[in-house]
Design a protein around this motif. Structure first.
Motif, PDB file in Angstrom:
ATOM      1  N   UNK B  96       0.817  -1.208   0.000  1.00 33.47           N
ATOM      2  CA  UNK B  96       0.000   0.000   0.000  1.00 33.47           C
ATOM      3  C   UNK B  96       0.851   1.258   0.000  1.00 33.47           C
ATOM      4  N   UNK B  98       0.376   5.471   0.634  1.00 35.37           N
ATOM      5  CA  UNK B  98      -0.611   6.367   1.233  1.00 35.37           C
ATOM      6  C   UNK B  98      -0.511   7.785   0.678  1.00 35.37           C
ATOM      7  N   UNK B  99      -1.487   8.561   1.111  1.00 34.35           N
ATOM      8  CA  UNK B  99      -1.641   9.905   0.566  1.00 34.35           C
ATOM      9  C   UNK B  99      -0.478  10.833   0.886  1.00 34.35           C
ATOM     10  N   UNK B 100      -0.085  10.871   2.161  1.00 34.74           N
ATOM     11  CA  UNK B 100       0.833  11.948   2.542  1.00 34.74           C
ATOM     12  C   UNK B 100       2.246  11.426   2.769  1.00 34.74           C
TER      13      UNK B 100
END
Ligand code: ADP
Ligand code: SF4
Ligand code: MG
Lengths: 332, 351
Positions: B96, B98-100
Motif C-alpha cells: 500500500x 498512502x496519501x501523505x
C-alpha cells in the motif's frame, strides 16, 4: 555532535552567571540580609555588628560584593557556615551522598515503573488495565507528598514495623558517611546494603508516587499520539508484528517529548527532597537546607540553591543532547 | 479465470459517540491480475475505508465489518485469516502507498532501514542482500545517487522523492496487488504527473495489479483499465475507462466530469461544481443517497427507492433509477427551500 555539546555547555555559562547573580541578590533582599543570623542576638553591640560586617566586606557596594563572592565561589571557597563554622563545601559534601543515594534510586525506580506503565496503558487503550491504571494515576497524582509520607510511616513503620520509620542507618550502626561508616560498610557489606535498602523503601515511595503518576500519564499520551501516526500505519501495512512496530517504529518517537521531562525530573526530585527528608529525618541536603533556613545561615543556603541551579542546568544540557541523539531532524 | 481480488458485500461501520457511521455500504467489485482499477469519489465516500478493510488495517473497535462481508484474494477470504497469516499477505502480496508522503515515513529511521525491513521480513534476505536490493529499488523508482541516500532520513527528501521512496518500499517484495490511496493528492501538479508516470512504468515492468484511489477523475483518466465511482459508501457507477468518460450514466459521475477542467472544453462548457454536500453517514437517506444534490431527481421516486447498481450497457453499470446520459435535459427543479420543507414533512412523525 561533540561540537554541539561543547556549544551547548558554553551557552550555559552565562546562564549560570545570571543565576548566581539572582541567587545572590535574592539573599541580599531577604529580611535582615546576610546579617540576619546576628540580628536577634541581644548581647551583640552595634559596633560589634559593624565590625563583623566590615570584616566580611558587607559594607562594600553590593556589586563589588557580588563579584568578590562569585570569584571565591569559582575558586571553590563557598564560605563558612554561621552556625557550625565549618566550610560550606564540607557541609554539603557530607550530606550529598545520602541525598544522591535516595534521589538516584528513586529516579531509576520511577522511570522503570512510569515509562512501561504509560506504554502499556497506551497500547491497551480503553482496556480494563488502562482504566485501572488511569484511576490509580489520578489517585497518585492528587496525593500530597507530606500526607503520604506520614501515612506510610504510620502504617508500615509504626504499626506493622516492616520498615524503619526514618534515618538512613540503624541507631546501633555507625552514622552514614561518617569516618567509621565506610570501614564498617566494607566489613559487613550485606548487612549494610540491606539496612540501606530497608531505610530507602518508604522515602522512595513517598518521593515517586506523584511523579510516577504524572510521568506515566505523559508517556501514555505521547505513545498514543505516536501510535496514531501515519508511519505506524505504514509499518502495519508492511506486515510487521505489533511488538516490532512498537519497539522499532513507535518507541523512539514516543520517547522524544518525554526525554526532556525525564531529564528534568531529577533536579525536581532534589527539590522534593526537602519534604521527604524532613519526614524521614534523612540526613541529606534537604534537611541541611531546612536547618540553614531556620538559622538564617546564608552561606549554606546560597551554596545549596546555587548547587541545585547548576544541577538543573546540567540536566537541561543532558536533555538537549539526548534529544539530538534520538531525533535525526535536530541539526547541530 | 478467477479474479485476483474479489470483494463481496463489504459493509463497514464505525461506532462513534455521534452514532453508527456507515462508511462502506455493501460494496462489490473485483480486480484481475495485472489490471488497474480506479476508485473515484469525493472525500468521505469510503474509498480509504474500503482499502483499509481489504488490508485489515482498520482498528476494531471502532470499526465493525459485517460478518457477511468477504475479501477474496486469490480465492482466500482475508477477513477470516488469522492475524499471523494476514501479516504474511500485508507488504508481501498486497502493498500500500498512502496519501501523505510527509507523514507516512518514520522520521527517526533511515529510509534504508525502512526499505530493507520488508525485504528481511518477507524475503528472508540478510543485511547485505537487502541493502543491495534497496539500492536497486531506489534506482528503479528514479532516486538519484541511490547508494548514498540509503542512510538519509525522510526529512532530507522532498515530497515527491519521499513518495518515490514509499513506492520503492511498496514494490520491494513484488506484491501481486498495489493499493495506492491518493498517492498524488499531497503533491504539486508537476510532481503528480511524474509519480503517475512512475506507477505506469512500474505496472508495465512488474505486471502488478493496481487499485488507484483518488478523488480526482482527471488523475485516473490516462492510467486505469476500469473505473468505479463511489458515493456515500456505495459504488454508483462502474465501467471501462473510455465508456465511463464518454458516456457516464449516473448523475453523480456526470457532475464529477463537469467539474473537472478539460482541455477540449469549449467556451460554454464551463466548470460546474456539484452543489451541496454528501449525506450524513449516520443517518443515510432512505432512497437514492445522491438525491438531495441530483440535478435530475424526481423526489417522489428517488426519495423512496434505493437505486441498485444495474447494467446499463455491456460491462457498464450505474446506480440510478432512470436512464440518464449527458444528453438528458436537466429538468426544472423546485427551489432548494421547497425541497428542504418536503424532506421535513416526510421525516416528521405526522407525515
Ligand atoms: N476511525 C473512524 N471513525 C469514525 N468514522 C470514520 C473513521 N474512519 C473513517 N470514518 C468515516 O468513514 C467515512 C469514509 O471515510 P474514508 O474512507 O476515509 O473516505 P475517503 O473516500 O475520503 O477515503 C467518512 O464519513 C469518515 O468520516
Ligand atoms: S436515482 Fe434519482 S436522485 Fe438518484 S441519481 Fe438517479 S435521478 Fe438522481
Ligand atoms: Mg481517503
Amino acid at each position: 555532535m561533540t561540537k554541539f555539546i561543547i556549544r551547548r555547555i558554553l551557552i550555559s555559562i552565562p546562564v549560570l552567571i545570571g543565576i548566581s547573580f539572582l541567587v545572590f541578590m535574592i539573599m541580599q533582599l531577604a529580611p535582615g540580609g546576610p546579617m540576619a543570623a546576628f540580628g536577634q542576638n541581644p548581647r551583640m553591640t552595634a559596633e560589634q555588628r559593624a565590625a563583623i560586617a566590615h570584616n566580611w566586606g558587607l559594607d562594600k557596594p553590593v556589586l563589588e560584593q557580588y563579584v568578590t563572592w562569585f570569584f571565591s565561589m569559582f575558586r571553590g571557597d563557598w564560605g563558612t557556615s554561621f552556625v557550625t563554622r565549618q566550610p560550606v563545601t564540607q557541609l554539603i559534601l557530607d550530606r550529598l551522598p545520602a541525598t544522591l543515594l535516595l534521589m538516584l534510586t528513586a529516579y531509576i525506580i520511577q522511570q522503570l515503573i512510569a515509562l512501561p506503565l504509560g506504554i502499556l496503558s497506551a497500547l491497551k487503550r480503553y482496556s480494563l488495565t488502562d482504566k485501572v491504571l488511569t484511576v490509580l494515576t489520578y489517585i497518585g497524582f492528587s496525593m500530597p507528598t507530606f500526607w503520604l509520607g506520614l501515612i506510610l510511616v504510620y502504617t508500615f513503620a509504626a504499626n506493622l514495623k516492616w520498615f524503619p520509620s526514618g534515618q538512613i542507618t540503624n541507631p546501633r550502626d555507625p552514622a552514614f558517611n561518617s569516618a567509621t561508616y565506610w570501614p564498617w560498610f566494607a566489613a559487613n557489606p550485606l548487612t549494610a546494603i540491606g539496612s540501606l535498602a530497608a531505610h530507602l523503601v518508604l522515602p522512595i515511595i513517598t518521593l515517586i508516587v506523584v511523579n510516577v503518576a504524572a510521568d506515566s500519564r505523559y508517556m501514555r499520551s505521547s505513545m498514543l499520539e505516536t501510535i496514531n501516526q501515519d508511519y505506524i500505519r505504514t509499518a502495519r501495512a508492511k506486515g510487521l508484528k505489533e511488538g516490532t512496530i512498537v519497539r522499532r517504529h513507535a518507541l523512539r518517537p514516543a520517547l522524544l517529548p518525554v526525554v526532556t521531562n525525564i531529564a528534568l525530573t531529577l533536579p525536581a526530585l532534589l527539590g522534593g527532597a526537602v519534604v521527604t527528608e524532613s519526614i524521614f529525618q534523612w540526613p541529606g541536603m534537604g534537611l541541611l537546607f531546612i536547618s540553614s533556613i531556620t538559622a538564617a545561615d546564608y552561606p549554606v543556603m546560597i551554596g545549596i540553591v546555587f548547587l541545585l541551579s547548576a544541577f538543573i542546568l546540567v540536566f537541561n544540557i543532558i536533555a538537549d543532547v539526548t534529544y539530538a541523539i534520538i531525533d535525526p531532524r535536530i541539526r547541530y | 479465470m478467477e479474479p485476483l481480488l474479489k470483494v463481496n458485500n463489504l459493509k463497514v461501520a464505525f461506532k462513534t459517540d455521534g452514532g453508527l457511521v456507515k462508511a462502506v455500504n455493501d460494496v462489490n467489485f473485483y480486480l484481475n491480475e495485472g489490471e488497474t482499477l480506479g476508485i473515484v469519489g469525493e472525500s468521505g465516500s469510503g474509498k480509504s475505508v474500503t482499502s483499509m478493510a481489504i488490508m485489515r488495517l482498520l482498528p476494531t473497535p471502532p470499526a465493525v465489518i459485517d460478518s457477511q462481508s468477504e475479501v477474496l484474494f486469490r480465492g482466500q477470504n482475508l477477513l477470516k485469516l488469522k492475524d499471523d497469516q494476514m501479516r504474511k499477505i500485508r507488504g508481501k502480496e498486497i502493498a500500500m502507498i498512502f496519501q501523505d508522503p510527509m507523514t507516512s515515513l518514520n522520521p527517526v529511521l533511515t529510509i534504508g532501514k525502512q526499505i530493507t525491513e520488508s525485504l528481511k521480513l518477507h524475503m528472508k534476505m540478510d543485511d547485505k542482500a537487502a541493502n543491495r536490493r534497496a539500492i536497486e529499488l531506489l534506482k528503479l523508482v528514479g532516486i538519484p545517487s541511490a547508494e548514498k541516500r540509503l542512510g538519509d532520513y525522510p526529512h532530507q527528501f522532498s515530497g515527491g522523492m519521499r513518495q518515490r521512496v514509499m513506492i520503492a518500499m511498496a514494490i520491494s517484495c513484488d506484491p501481486k496487488l498495489l493499493i495506492a490511496d491518493e498517492p498524488t493528492t499531497a503533491l504539486d501538479v508537476t510532481i503528480q504527473a511524474q509519480i503517475l508516470d512512475l506507477l505506469k512504468r512500474l505496472r508495465q515492468e512488474l505486471g502488478t495489479a493496481i487499485m488507484l484511489i483518488t478523488h480526482d477523475l482527471g488523475v485516473v483518466a490516462g492510467m486505469c483499465d476500469r473505473i468505479q465511482v463511489m458515493y456515500a459508501g456505495k459504488i454508483v457507477e462502474t465501467a471501462k475507462a473510455k465508456p465511463l468518460y464518454a458516456n457516464p450514466r449516473m448523475p453523480y459521475t456526470i457532475g464529477l466530469l463537469n467539474s473537472i477542467p478539460r482541455l477540449d472544453s469549449e467556451g460554454e462548457n464551463r466548470l460546474i461544481p456539484i452543489q451541496g454536500l454528501p449525506p450524513d453517514m449516520v443517518t443515510l437517506p432512505p432512497g437514492c443517497p445522491f438525491e438531495p444534490r441530483c440535478a435530475y431527481r424526481q423526489p417522489a421516486v428517488c426519495q423512496s427507492k434505493v437505486p441498485e447498481l444495474r447494467e446499463v450497457e455491456e460491462g457498464h453499470r450505474a446506480a440510478c433509477l432512470f436512464d440518464i446520459t449527458k444528453e438528458t435535459p436537466i429538468p426544472e427543479q423546485p427551489a432548494p427551500e421547497v425541497v428542504a420543507t418536503a424532506t421535513d414533512v416526510r421525516t416528521s412523525p405526522a407525515g
